[in-house]
Design an enzyme around this catalytic site. Structure first.
Site, PDB file in Angstrom:
ATOM      1  N   TRP A 115       1.379  -1.277   0.162  1.00  0.00           N
ATOM      2  CA  TRP A 115       0.055   0.099  -0.155  1.00  0.00           C
ATOM      3  C   TRP A 115       0.436   1.287   0.430  1.00  0.00           C
ATOM      4  CZ3 TRP A 115      -3.546  -0.611  -1.975  1.00  0.00           C
ATOM      5  CH2 TRP A 115      -4.980  -1.847  -2.107  1.00  0.00           C
ATOM      6  N   ASP A 187      -1.690   6.397   5.909  1.00  0.00           N
ATOM      7  CA  ASP A 187      -2.782   6.510   5.478  1.00  0.00           C
ATOM      8  C   ASP A 187      -3.305   4.876   6.615  1.00  0.00           C
ATOM      9  OD1 ASP A 187      -4.510   3.833   4.488  1.00  0.00           O
ATOM     10  OD2 ASP A 187      -2.890   3.311   3.434  1.00  0.00           O
ATOM     11  N   LYS A 211     -11.824  -2.169   6.488  1.00  0.00           N
ATOM     12  CA  LYS A 211     -11.786  -2.551   7.151  1.00  0.00           C
ATOM     13  C   LYS A 211     -11.452  -2.178   8.557  1.00  0.00           C
ATOM     14  CE  LYS A 211      -8.572  -2.635   3.574  1.00  0.00           C
ATOM     15  NZ  LYS A 211      -7.595  -1.468   2.690  1.00  0.00           N
TER      16      LYS A 211
END
Ligand SMILES: *Cc1c(COP(=O)(O)O)cnc(C)c1O
Length: 375
Positions: A115, A187, A211
């Site tokens: 990511w 993030d 999530k």
């Protein structure tokens, strides 16, 4: 029809099966039941909450309560804006450089997995993007390169971006890498609300919801108000933090149902005792699995202990045939979605806030039994 039947028996199904999906991930059973109960007739108004105007006073009350509960949970100071946006985690990969840097400016990134790598690729379209540090292998263990060895570019740096929890690799950076007052951007798509944090350590935090918050379609941005109003001219209005803040996250129609459901999750988290209480359970869940892995020569995890994720526990078996069999037999035993990300293989157990301790204990029992029969 099958789905409807399954939904009716949600409670019973949930008692015997656990969903370890990395995202969209399971939500707390209590929240799902409440949403189910008020699905068709929300608070006696004769409609679903997803069927009413986002500008109605009823929905504004839902929206404001959700924001206040999120602020309470994370102790967000008044000089930070909390934005409810579109675009998920990847939306942040673009909106952060567009809002917080100028095209000729330099931004620094740590790359520790899939990511944070994705964030660099996207950021390069909007700013001078430099990777200053990465994960490294030391004595066979994955860790973060030493801060003294990070390679800082010359001149002014708009911010340092990092990903505290790499969802795919199961790699965490538990403490914010603060450096000489440089603005920090995180993030937090897969670890927001998993533990208390100090918002003042960050200039900006962003997270896709699916999530550890609620359903997909919603993204949260928490940003210091002093940084607003200098977005690049190319920034679409719906991705502009200043415009989003000015309109109370309702410049255009927000994802109302996801916002409502996330609000139920925030209330549920408060009912659990808040983030300090949730962190304890999260630690207990993760340590249950890591201890089992460390005491076994059948299961392997090569991440340095301080960098092991408490949200996504990844591990390998002696070979990929056994891993395939593990995933299959686990599913038959009611333990679902344990297959590792396609880019890295292996096994991944995502154990976000909504995963009860009982789910992790059931998985641990299954792992012991599997090792005994196949090891
Ligand atoms: C899932 C994830 C993303 C991407 O989220 P989308 O909502 O699919 O764009 C970004 N960062 C992290 C850390 C993630 O876990």
């Amino acid at each position: 029809m099958l789905n409807r039947v399954a939904f009716l028996f949600y409670e019973e199904i949930n008692m015997q099966s656990f969903n370890f999906s990395a995202g969209p991930a399971m939500l707390p059973a209590d929240v799902m039941q409440q949403a189910q109960a008020e699905f068709l007739d929300w608070q006696g108004c004769g409609s679903s909450v997803m069927e009413i105007s986002h500008r109605s006073k009823e929905f504004i009350a839902v929206a404001e309560k959700a924001e206040q509960d999120l602020r309470d949970l994370l102790a967000v100071p008044d000089n930070y804006k909390v934005l409810f946006m579109h675009g998920g985690g990847r939306g942040g990969f673009a909106s952060v450089p567009m809002n917080l840097s100028q095209p000729e400016q330099t931004v620094a990134h740590l790359v520790t997995g899939s990511w944070s790598k994705g964030a660099v690729t996207e950021s390069a379209k909007y700013a001078n993007t430099h990777i200053i540090g990465t994960d490294v292998l030391i004595d066979g263990q994955k860790t973060l390169s030493k801060q003294t060895e990070w390679e800082w570019p010359e001149g002014d740096i708009a911010y340092l971006h990092y990903c505290p929890n790499e969802t795919v690799e199961g790699f965490q950076i538990a403490q914010p890498p603060t450096h000489k007052g440089i603005n920090l951007v995180a993030d937090m798509s897969s670890n927001i609300l998993s533990k208390p944090i100090n918002i003042n350590d960050y200039a900006c935090i962003y997270a896709g919801a699916q999530k550890n918050i609620g359903p997909s379609g919603l993204a949260i941005v928490i940003v210091h108000e002093d940084l607003l109003g200098q977005a690049q001219t190319c920034t679409p209005s719906i991705m502009n933090y200043a415009i989003t803040a000015e309109y109370g996250s309702m410049y255009n129609t927000p994802p109302t149902y996801a916002w409502y459901l996330s609000g139920l999750v925030f209330q549920w988290l408060k009912d659990q005792g808040g983030l300090a209480a949730i962190e304890q359970i999260n630690q207990q869940k993760a340590q249950t699995l890591y201890q089992l892995i460390d005491q076994s020569s059948f299961y392997q995890n090569n991440i340095a202990p301080q960098h092991r994720s408490i949200m996504n526990v990844v591990f390998n078996l002696p070979n990929s045939e056994l891993e395939t069999l593990f995933v299959k037999e686990a599913a038959a035993a009611g333990l679902h979605a344990l297959k590792g990300h396609r880019s890295v293989g292996g096994i991944r157990a995502s154990i976000y806030n909504a995963m009860p301790l009982a789910g992790v204990e059931t998985l641990a029992q299954f792992m012991l039994a599997f090792e005994q029969s196949k090891g």
